[in-house]
Design an enzyme around this catalytic site. Structure first.
Site, PDB file in Angstrom:
ATOM      1  CG  HIS A  96      84.130  63.541  75.778  1.00 10.19           C
ATOM      2  ND1 HIS A  96      83.106  63.282  76.662  1.00 10.19           N
ATOM      3  CD2 HIS A  96      84.289  64.878  75.771  1.00 10.19           C
ATOM      4  CE1 HIS A  96      82.655  64.423  77.162  1.00 10.19           C
ATOM      5  NE2 HIS A  96      83.368  65.411  76.645  1.00 10.19           N
ATOM      6  CG  ASP A  98      86.352  68.830  76.776  1.00  9.59           C
ATOM      7  OD1 ASP A  98      85.417  68.060  76.480  1.00  9.59           O
ATOM      8  OD2 ASP A  98      86.401  69.481  77.837  1.00  9.59           O
ATOM      9  CG  HIS A 246      85.222  65.054  80.717  1.00 10.30           C
ATOM     10  ND1 HIS A 246      86.298  65.320  79.900  1.00 10.30           N
ATOM     11  CD2 HIS A 246      84.194  65.779  80.222  1.00 10.30           C
ATOM     12  CE1 HIS A 246      85.942  66.178  78.956  1.00 10.30           C
ATOM     13  NE2 HIS A 246      84.670  66.472  79.115  1.00 10.30           N
ATOM     14  NE  ARG A 261      84.020  72.967  77.359  1.00  8.13           N
ATOM     15  CZ  ARG A 261      83.695  72.063  76.440  1.00  8.13           C
ATOM     16  NH1 ARG A 261      83.369  70.851  76.787  1.00  8.13           N
ATOM     17  NH2 ARG A 261      83.694  72.367  75.167  1.00  8.13           N
TER      18      ARG A 261
HETATM   19  C1  SIN Z   1      81.715  68.158  79.005  1.00  9.05           C
HETATM   20  O1  SIN Z   1      81.722  67.093  78.405  1.00  9.05           O
HETATM   21  O2  SIN Z   1      82.605  68.991  78.856  1.00  9.05           O
HETATM   22  C2  SIN Z   1      80.582  68.439  79.980  1.00  9.05           C
HETATM   23  C3  SIN Z   1      80.788  67.831  81.307  1.00  9.05           C
HETATM   24  C4  SIN Z   1      79.617  68.059  82.205  1.00  9.05           C
HETATM   25  O3  SIN Z   1      78.682  68.771  81.834  1.00  9.05           O
HETATM   26  O4  SIN Z   1      79.631  67.529  83.311  1.00  9.05           O
END
Ligand code: SIN
Length: 283
Positions: A96, A98, A246, A261
């Site tokens: 996905h 974000d 990612h 994040r």
């Molecule tokens: C996410 O999808 O933003 C998380 C990525 C992660 O935890 O590595």
């Protein structure tokens, strides 16, 4: 202040950045260099950082796309991404980008490792721009004028199974975006679809959309377009949601992983010169 160092990791995506200390104030020139490195490499990694939540928010607020509002202090929210020992499902364990379900999708995501498993828990990134480059001219022309709907309904359902989100009331949000966008900084074109949130093409049913969407998802996820981050304590990743996907690898059951994040707001894609019309008229 010396220039940052930028060391490319793979042929098509990813670079490691040196000579940046996020625990201190960072000057405008360095912010410009980091912005350029991010735009050119899709995702950048910083090692050995000592980054408190406040410093991470302050760092995020230094970045804005041309034409974007800088995030007000209250908006640079910290999101904790956690998987506990007893949990089997993780957050982000599917390809996905974000928040593409928002009218104004997120530009950047800055993720700092807080608690890591003894092994595993990597994050893999894939370049949507490299995937676009490799399409045939016929497919590029076909996609150029298409738009697709992105919505968060499926992700809300799967997240509601996680203990940390049980009972949380999440709103279904949807938006349509061009299938091919032009990057607001580099002008480079890229696909803008992802398995997590893209449901169908505008004016097409889900059934009609599925074969072409599946083809595009699989195309984007090819190993040639990927870079895999092995986190260490002090690692920070900064990725560009307008040009990379990612995937948080879920291979560490029985251990805890905690990440911190902050998102950097983007701009309405049509305003970025990313409308279908603009993409057709510019080489
Ligand atoms: C996410 O999808 O933003 C998380 C990525 C992660 O935890 O590595």
């Amino acid at each position: 202040m010396d220039d940052i160092s930028v060391t490319r990791i793979n042929g098509l995506i990813g670079a490691e950045i040196g000579n940046v200390d996020m625990s201190k104030d960072i000057n405008d020139r360095t912010i410009e260099q980091i912005t350029k490195a991010l735009a050119e490499n899709g995702v950048i990694f910083f090692r050995d950082q000592d980054l408190s939540a406040d410093r991470q928010r302050a760092f995020a607020r230094r970045f804005a796309l041309p034409g974007a509002k800088r995030a007000p202090v209250a908006d640079a929210q910290i999101t904790m991404i956690e998987k506990e020992e007893q949990q089997l499902k993780n957050v982000g364990g599917g390809w996905h980008a974000d928040q593409t379900f928002n009218e104004v999708p997120s530009w950047g995501s800055i993720l700092a490792a807080k608690v890591l498993p003894s092994a595993g828990g990597d994050t893999v990134f894939a370049s949507l721009a490299a995937a676009y480059d490799d399409l045939s001219e016929g497919m590029k022309t076909q996609l150029e004028t298409m738009r697709a709907e992105h919505n968060n309904e499926r992700v809300i359902t799967s997240m509601s199974l996680l203990p940390q989100y049980a009972g949380a009331k999440a709103k279904v949000v949807k938006a349509t975006h061009p299938v091919v966008i032009r990057h607001p900084i580099t002008g480079r074109k890229s696909l803008f679809v992802n398995r997590g949130y893209t449901t169908h093409f505008e004016g097409w049913t889900q059934e009609e959309s599925a074969p072409l969407l599946q083809y595009l998802f699989q195309k984007c996820e090819r190993p040639e377009y990927q870079v895999r981050l092995k986190w260490r304590p002090g690692t920070v990743a900064f990725w560009d949601n307008l040009q990379v996907l990612h995937y948080a690898v879920n291979d560490y059951h029985g251990e805890r992983r905690v990440m911190q994040r902050v998102s950097v707001s983007g701009i309405r894609l049509d305003r970025a010169g990313c409308t279908a019309a603009a993409c057709v008229s510019q080489p």
